[in-house]
Design a protein around this motif. Structure first.
Motif, PDB file in Angstrom:
ATOM      1  N   THR A  92     -15.910 -18.230   4.030  1.00 23.01           N
ATOM      2  CA  THR A  92     -15.839 -18.825   2.701  1.00 23.01           C
ATOM      3  C   THR A  92     -14.391 -18.822   2.214  1.00 23.01           C
ATOM      4  N   THR A  93     -14.119 -19.738   1.276  1.00 21.84           N
ATOM      5  CA  THR A  93     -12.823 -19.771   0.596  1.00 21.84           C
ATOM      6  C   THR A  93     -13.104 -19.794  -0.898  1.00 21.84           C
ATOM      7  N   THR A  94     -12.459 -18.922  -1.644  1.00 16.78           N
ATOM      8  CA  THR A  94     -12.749 -18.781  -3.072  1.00 16.78           C
ATOM      9  C   THR A  94     -11.508 -19.071  -3.912  1.00 16.78           C
ATOM     10  N   PHE A  95     -11.753 -19.535  -5.155  1.00 19.48           N
ATOM     11  CA  PHE A  95     -10.677 -19.878  -6.076  1.00 19.48           C
ATOM     12  C   PHE A  95     -11.118 -19.554  -7.499  1.00 19.48           C
ATOM     13  N   LEU A  96     -10.167 -19.173  -8.320  1.00 16.53           N
ATOM     14  CA  LEU A  96     -10.416 -18.914  -9.734  1.00 16.53           C
ATOM     15  C   LEU A  96      -9.954 -20.141 -10.512  1.00 16.53           C
ATOM     16  N   VAL A  97     -10.914 -20.926 -11.013  1.00 18.23           N
ATOM     17  CA  VAL A  97     -10.591 -22.236 -11.586  1.00 18.23           C
ATOM     18  C   VAL A  97     -11.110 -22.339 -13.019  1.00 18.23           C
TER      19      VAL A  97
ATOM     20  N   ASP B   5      -8.409 -28.362 -10.136  1.00 18.16           N
ATOM     21  CA  ASP B   5      -8.316 -27.606 -11.383  1.00 18.16           C
ATOM     22  C   ASP B   5      -7.225 -28.242 -12.253  1.00 18.16           C
ATOM     23  N   PRO B   6      -7.565 -28.724 -13.449  1.00 18.39           N
ATOM     24  CA  PRO B   6      -6.553 -29.398 -14.271  1.00 18.39           C
ATOM     25  C   PRO B   6      -5.419 -28.486 -14.717  1.00 18.39           C
ATOM     26  N   ALA B   7      -5.605 -27.166 -14.620  1.00 19.84           N
ATOM     27  CA  ALA B   7      -4.550 -26.238 -15.031  1.00 19.84           C
ATOM     28  C   ALA B   7      -3.527 -25.981 -13.933  1.00 19.84           C
TER      29      ALA B   7
ATOM     30  N   LEU C 146      -1.100 -27.259  -7.091  1.00 18.12           N
ATOM     31  CA  LEU C 146      -1.038 -25.856  -6.710  1.00 18.12           C
ATOM     32  C   LEU C 146      -2.454 -25.311  -6.553  1.00 18.12           C
ATOM     33  N   PRO C 147      -2.671 -24.394  -5.610  1.00 23.27           N
ATOM     34  CA  PRO C 147      -3.997 -23.792  -5.470  1.00 23.27           C
ATOM     35  C   PRO C 147      -4.264 -22.798  -6.595  1.00 23.27           C
ATOM     36  N   SER C 148      -5.490 -22.717  -7.044  1.00 20.81           N
ATOM     37  CA  SER C 148      -5.864 -21.795  -8.131  1.00 20.81           C
ATOM     38  C   SER C 148      -6.142 -20.415  -7.551  1.00 20.81           C
TER      39      SER C 148
ATOM     40  N   SER D 252      -1.026 -24.209 -16.518  1.00 16.78           N
ATOM     41  CA  SER D 252      -0.521 -24.887 -17.709  1.00 16.78           C
ATOM     42  C   SER D 252      -1.522 -24.767 -18.848  1.00 16.78           C
ATOM     43  N   GLY D 253      -1.036 -24.895 -20.077  1.00 21.97           N
ATOM     44  CA  GLY D 253      -1.903 -24.885 -21.246  1.00 21.97           C
ATOM     45  C   GLY D 253      -2.678 -26.180 -21.369  1.00 21.97           C
ATOM     46  N   ARG D 254      -3.705 -26.138 -22.194  1.00 21.27           N
ATOM     47  CA  ARG D 254      -4.572 -27.299 -22.312  1.00 21.27           C
ATOM     48  C   ARG D 254      -3.815 -28.532 -22.802  1.00 21.27           C
TER      49      ARG D 254
END
Length: 806
Positions: free
Chosen positions: A164-169, A310-312, A316-318, A325-327
């Motif tokens: 598995t590959t995990t990300f915090l998004v 991820d729009p933030a 770049l990977p999350s 970045s901010g909203r």
């Protein structure tokens, strides 16, 4: 050659020493030698004899019978030695001459073996309708939070290697405690919520990545929210500033239409599915449960994120410690947006006043369509309030991957589908992926494939292709250096009757050939290639492909990394999407099985086609490839680009003539080069063989590796610079339309630069810059391949290059 290989010795003067000359036959030269030495004819040896010559002549001595026998044996032995030497000399001479000649021309070719589809047939034998049906049924019975666990358990049970590959998004969710509301306020002060939670759903409808917020104002009908639609409103003196704009689903990406409304000054947006688009001949017919048309209370769950990932964390990977970045700087809407049903839209249109719709704007609601901007006097309404309470939260998402053993793990073919959804899904794509992996496990688990096959289930796809995009960003080096192709299985059926394949030009020949090995669901003894062609509404002589936009997980592979990719979809007749239940609360396993594909024949066909393409790419010594498909597509796309934009470029006051001509010439050069590569690759079909036996041997495998690098680099060589300041895609030649990411166009960055220049957002110099990126990529592209090719005496192509053809 034989004379050259037979040694002779001619002494200039004789001494007391003797010398020996071996000879296999008498010759004129030998007669001359004897006369020069003063020998008489009687002194010459018989053919095959050994003559000993000395400075003094001695009388001949009679030999005994035993000596004569020994002499005969020696002669026979010497004759055999001479024959062996001659044979060796001939072989050495031929090999030397061949190696010298091969530097300039290809004189020897070895026919390529006929395509062997034994591997494909073995996989296809396991892909039966009941297998796909069973997996889809099990997925429908699995709670949504447990889908990932179920997929992992299936692949582990099959014996595949799972990781598995995990990300915090960042993900957008509705607030379960405070649902989004559309509320009207009447003159007497009382309020009425028009969108109570439909009885057919158990989770609030929402538009992913709409910000929380509240807007109060008039209602304006904006058709599909395209730029031209909003321009029409402006010409009719209907202002959208501060208003809530009612827009129909369809035509372009919902995120793009919200962006257009926001740019026009709208305060908020309501999105609804109009019956004219969702029912009738072009929308699935009767509403569910009598057909696949969407009922009036149906609501569409969709995302407003135009850019994948991820729009933030664009580009770049999350992962931990990465800048987010901010909203305010994220590429998502800044105004509140909500999805509503056709019932709610009809109620609203019955309340608004203003002029009636322009011709062609009326939909299928049973009411008078008016543009709004004001309220009808008899409605006694003072305003409309849209309240959105969505929350943005960080969540860990998990992609799941399964691999088979392979002889070569440095070359990878990946097959993927998303799992999970914004609300509900029949699981057709994921079920097909599990069935395909099941068939491959039964076929290859013991011996393995030639090249590695990876099955991937992507997380958070319907939020905005997040799982797949974060994967390609984190593992960019692995993707760039190992992946030959990505095949996407998602939203398998949008109807039945026609096949549409969106594919990178590099993969099209492999798909054509694989399609001959799978049977079409309609008609007897008709393969998919013929059925695909015959169902084409334009009645083409061969199958037709579309280019790839960004409507599914292939986007991050092809538009950002240049990986050749393909997406397979069955549609209704005339390429109409006749399944209007997609992404609604009615998009369920029951609807799929009872109405869309009861016998699973179309689902089986499409899964089998993907399986056949996978085996062709993973098991062929050299996968089928027609490189001129790419150059022809780019040339035709350039002509279309010029047709659309030459007037604007000419009227800009900026001189684009030189760079446009330079790009045109580079595209012609590109087609000449790739057409030459086609003749030198595999499709004649010959293997070029400028190396000695044994065959196959190391030299042959080196040539195979070289050709596989061509396949991998054909589209990677057309990427432009990456950066946050540019669009989210880097493919300069083919990619998502910036105005409508679901649609693919040629030269998308240049098109966007022209659009911005026309809107006076950027100067025309920016168009020159984007065209320069295209020219630079085409110029450097030549270095990926040989500049010159061998002269080919087995060329089967017709004539010289004139102009690229599609």
């Amino acid at each position: 050659m034989l004379a050259d290989c037979t040694p002779t010795f001619r002494p200039r003067s004789m001494s007391g020493e003797s010398y020996t000359r071996w000879r296999s036959s008498a010759s004129d030269d030998e007669d001359d030698d004897a006369l020069e030495e003063g020998e008489s004819g009687a002194g010459r040896s018989r053919p095959g004899a050994v003559t000993v010559i000395t400075a003094r002549t001695r009388p001949p001595t009679a030999l005994s019978p035993a000596a004569q026998a020994r002499m005969v044996c020696v002669m026979v032995l010497m004759m055999l030695v001479c024959l062996v030497c001659v044979g060796v000399g001939v072989c050495v001479g031929l090999a030397w001459g061949y190696s010298q000649g091969s530097r300039h021309s290809v004189e020897h070719v070895i026919p390529a073996p006929a395509p062997d589809y034994q591997h494909a047939h073995r996989v296809l034998s396991y892909l039966q309708p009941h297998l796909l049906h069973d997996y889809m049924r099990k997925l429908s019975e699995t709670p949504k939070p447990l889908l990932g666990t179920f997929v992992e358990s299936v692949w582990e049970t099959l014996g595949l290697r799972v990781n598995t590959t995990t990300f915090l998004v960042h993900l957008s969710r509705p607030d379960e405690e405070r649902p989004n509301t559309v509320e009207v306020t009447y003159v007497d002060g009382h309020k009425y919520v028009l969108n109570p939670l439909p009885h057919t759903v158990n989770s609030p409808p929402f538009s992913a990545f709409s910000p929380a917020g509240e807007v109060t104002g008039p209602l304006v009908y904006g058709h599909y929210g395209r730029r031209e639609d909003l321009a029409t409103l402006q010409s009719l003196k209907i202002s959208v500033k501060g208003a809530v704009v009612l827009l129909r689903d369809g035509k372009i990406h919902n995120g793009a239409k919200v962006h257009n409304a926001e740019q026009a000054g709208a305060g908020g947006v309501l999105l609804y599915p109009d019956p004219a688009d969702m029912r009738g001949p072009r929308g699935g017919g009767a509403p569910y449960p009598n057909g696949t048309g969407l009922p009036d209370d149906g609501v569409i769950w969709d995302t407003l994120s135009i850019f994948p990932g991820d729009p933030a964390t664009p580009f770049l990977p999350s992962i931990d410690h990465i800048y987010r970045s901010g909203r305010s700087s994220q590429p998502i809407p800044k105004i509140p947006v909500q999805s509503v049903s056709a019932e709610v839209a009809q109620t609203l249109l019955e309340l608004v006043g203003g002029p009636e719709m322009p011709e062609g704007w009326r939909g299928g609601l049973d009411t008078v369509y008016r543009l709004g901007g004001t309220w009808r006097p008899e409605a006694n309404v003072t305003n409309l309030t849209l309240a959105v309470n969505n929350v943005m939260q960080q969540e860990t998402v998990k992609n799941i991957h399964a691999t088979l053993p392979a002889a070569d793990e440095s070359k990878v073919v990946m097959v993927g589908s998303h799992y999970g959804s914004l609300y509900t899904s029949p699981g057709a794509g994921l079920g097909a992926l599990l069935a395909l992996s099941d068939a491959f496990a039964k076929s290859y688990l013991t011996d393995g494939t030639q090249r590695q096959v990876v099955f991937s289930a992507w997380a958070a796809s319907e939020h905005g292709l997040i799982g797949s995009t974060e994967f390609t960003q984190k593992y960019s080096w692995w993707v760039d250096t190992t992946m030959l192709a990505y095949l996407n299985m998602d939203e398998m059926l949008r109807g039945t009757g026609c096949l549409r394949v969106m594919a990178s030009p590099v993969l099209r020949q492999a798909i054509r050939e694989a399609a001959t090995q799978v049977m079409w669901p309609m008609g007897e003894a008709v393969n998919v290639r013929d059925g695909w062609r015959m169902s084409d509404p334009l009645l083409r002589t061969d199958v037709h492909f579309s280019n790839l936009g960004s409507e599914s997980d292939f986007a991050s592979f092809t538009a950002q990394r240049g990986v050749p990719s393909a997406h397979f979809v069955v549609t209704g007749e005339q390429w109409v999407s006749s399944n209007s239940l997609r992404h609604s609360q009615y998009d369920t396993y029951q609807a799929y099985t009872s109405l869309l594909d009861p016998d699973y024949s179309w689902t089986t066909m499409l899964t089998s086609l993907v399986g056949a393409v996978t085996t062709v790419l993973s098991e062929s010594d050299l996968p089928p490839l027609r490189m001129s498909d790419l150059s022809g597509d780019l040339y035709n796309g350039w002509q279309h680009f010029l047709d659309l934009h030459t007037t604007a470029l000419t009227n800009s006051g900026y001189n684009f003539t030189s760079i446009l001509d330079a790009i045109q010439m580079e595209l012609i050069t590109l087609d000449t080069m790739l057409s030459g590569l086609d003749r030198w690759y595999h499709s004649r079909p010959y293997y070029v063989h400028p190396y000695p036996h044994p065959f196959p041997g190391p030299a042959h495998y080196r040539q195979v590796e070289q050709r596989l690098r061509w396949l991998a680099n054909l589209e990677r060589g057309l990427l432009g610079p990456r950066g946050v300041g540019r669009a989210s895609t880097t493919n300069l030649m083919i990619g998502p339309d910036p105005e409508d990411p679901y649609r693919a166009i040629h030269y998308p960055h240049a098109v966007q630069a022209i659009t911005h220049a026309l809107l006076q957002k950027t100067p025309w110099e920016s168009v020159h810059q984007e065209l320069s990126y295209i020219l630079a990529a085409l110029t450097s592209y030549r270095q990926l391949f040989p500049i010159t090719f061998p002269d080919e005496h087995h060329n089967t192509t017709d004539g010289d290059f004139a102009e690229p053809q599609s």
